[in-house]
Write an enzyme that holds these catalytic residues in place. Structure first.
Site, PDB file in Angstrom:
ATOM      1  N   HIS A 165       0.863  -1.181   0.000  1.00  8.85           N
ATOM      2  CA  HIS A 165       0.000   0.000   0.000  1.00  8.85           C
ATOM      3  C   HIS A 165       0.899   1.229   0.000  1.00  8.85           C
ATOM      4  O   HIS A 165       1.682   1.448   0.926  1.00  8.85           O
ATOM      5  CB  HIS A 165      -0.920   0.023   1.223  1.00  8.85           C
ATOM      6  N   CYS A 166       0.790   2.027  -1.055  1.00  7.70           N
ATOM      7  CA  CYS A 166       1.671   3.173  -1.229  1.00  7.70           C
ATOM      8  C   CYS A 166       0.998   4.427  -0.677  1.00  7.70           C
ATOM      9  O   CYS A 166      -0.037   4.861  -1.215  1.00  7.70           O
ATOM     10  CB  CYS A 166       2.014   3.363  -2.695  1.00  7.70           C
ATOM     11  N   PRO A 167       1.550   5.052   0.365  1.00  6.84           N
ATOM     12  CA  PRO A 167       0.926   6.266   0.894  1.00  6.84           C
ATOM     13  C   PRO A 167       1.062   7.460  -0.034  1.00  6.84           C
ATOM     14  O   PRO A 167       0.235   8.384   0.020  1.00  6.84           O
ATOM     15  CB  PRO A 167       1.685   6.488   2.212  1.00  6.84           C
ATOM     16  N   GLY A 170      -1.714   6.808  -2.386  1.00  5.48           N
ATOM     17  CA  GLY A 170      -3.002   6.725  -1.714  1.00  5.48           C
ATOM     18  C   GLY A 170      -3.839   5.559  -2.185  1.00  5.48           C
ATOM     19  O   GLY A 170      -5.067   5.637  -2.217  1.00  5.48           O
TER      20      GLY A 170
END
Length: 412
Positions: A165-167, A170
């Site tokens: 999950h890439c912040p 998003g």
């Protein structure tokens, strides 16, 4: 009448939808504003304070005008890749309405299980490329996760070929948006290199025209210094990320698999060779989404209630079917008794031909009030034969005693 909901309106995950369910983002979609600003602001500074001084440095074919144009086009390309990566379904696996009933089994005492308790395996083995791979059951989605699938705790979804999950994006990175994520990261790396190189070129021109030292040239153009420092730092992140994912693609791994199984000596069952691995990521057709977010929610048939606790332990080893049939017969008998007594009450109120007999019965009941309570609504409610807490349909002994007393009273 309430209007039917669409799928995105009744969504159980933590995703956020825009434009009527046409775009799906992760719960941290606000981080996109920061990512966009980190791309747009440096390029605008470059065009205003650096590129405009290079317009006439290449007089042949006015090539200097291509410098800001290339920067702006490159920026738009990176932003489009960012939007495609973050605004689409990454490969979310549909949830099940109930646990897989075909996997249920009653515990076998011979194998160490609890007799009568419903059980199903938490881990299964499937065959992948000739090798056995374990797949786990997801309690949230109530499915057995396919191979390379994992549950994202941030989005609260099971994602196919889950990478991470890439912040900054998003959104989860999975089966359907991984190639766009890699293209976004690698394009950002090239954009940083381009801005850094053009800024350094402008400093070189300043040193050739009245600013003999690097310090004097940078002092004359502080924007060039700021851009070179910014691009140098950014290259450590996006450049390192690009190299790391090139390695993952060449070995057909995901970030999740690389970090989790790094210490294991197990062979990679998904590795098809370096060339075939790149072809799989970049040249295969993207799988369609398994969700139609704008479709209306279909009403699902409720499955039979399955009890896993104390109620299941009371079930016979042979299965609950015989008990359910007996309970249904008892329930139908109770219904007939209730209807018959209601009809007799109505007949008394209407003054039917059996009113005299009913009056005699009522007197008998009143005379024996100290021993037998009056048969009415209160008795049926307080001494219900439905034991709601235990789930059993057994007739209580009080009801049987009172019913027998009523029958004796009528026969006198």
């Amino acid at each position: 009448m309430a209007q039917p909901q669409r799928v995105y309106e009744a969504w159980k995950g933590n995703n956020r939808f825009f434009f009527g369910g046409r775009l799906i983002f992760g719960p941290d979609a606000k981080s996109l504003l920061l990512s966009v600003s980190l791309i747009v602001v440096p390029v605008l500074v470059f065009c205003v304070f650096v590129a405009r001084h290079l317009l006439h440095r290449f007089p042949d074919y006015n090539a200097g005008y291509a410098i800001p144009v290339v920067a702006v086009v490159f920026m738009i390309y990176v932003l489009v890749l960012l939007l495609i990566t973050s605004a689409q379904d990454p490969g979310i696996i549909p949830r099940a309405a109930h646990p897989p009933e075909e996997e249920f089994a009653y515990g076998n005492p011979l194998s160490g299980g609890t007799p009568g308790r419903l059980q199903f395996p938490r881990v299964k083995e499937v065959m992948v490329n000739g090798m056995l791979v374990k797949v786990k059951y997801c309690d949230t989605c109530m499915i057995y996760r396919p191979p390379r699938c994992s549950h994202c705790s941030i989005c609260n979804n099971c994602v196919e070929r889950f990478d991470h999950h890439c912040p900054w994006v998003g959104q989860c990175i999975g089966q359907r948006n991984y190639r766009f994520f890699f293209m976004f990261v690698s394009s950002s790396t090239l954009l940083c290199i381009y801005v850094f190189a053009m800024s350094a070129l402008y400093v070189k021109f300043l040193m050739d025209n009245g600013y003999p030292t690097v310090w004097k040239a940078l002092k004359h153009s502080p924007a060039s210094l700021a851009l070179m420092l910014y691009c140098f730092i950014a290259l450590w992140f996006v450049g390192g990320l690009t190299g790391f994912h090139l390695y993952l693609i060449s070995t057909n791994q995901t970030t999740y698999e690389n970090f989790r199984y790094r210490s294991d000596s197990r062979p990679n069952v998904y590795d098809q060779g370096c060339l075939n691995n790149f072809v799989e990521v970049f040249c295969t057709k993207a799988k369609p989404s398994k969700h139609k977010f704008r479709a209306y929610v279909q009403e699902e048939v409720q499955p039979p209630i399955v009890n896993f606790g104390r109620e299941a332990e009371d079930q016979p080893v042979g299965g609950p079917r015989s008990k359910v049939e007996d309970d249904l017969e008892i329930g139908s008998d109770l219904l007939k008794i209730s209807q018959r007594r209601n009809y007799e009450d109505v007949d008394v109120e209407m003054g039917g031909r059996h009113s005299n007999e009913m009056e005699g019965d009522a007197k008998l009941v009143m005379s024996s009030e100290s021993r037998i309570p009056e048969a009415g609504t209160d008795v049926r409610v307080r001494h219900s034969s439905w034991d709601r807490r235990s789930g059993n349909w057994d007739i209580s002994s009080d009801v049987l005693t009172r019913s027998a007393s009523d029958v004796i009273g009528r026969s006198v």
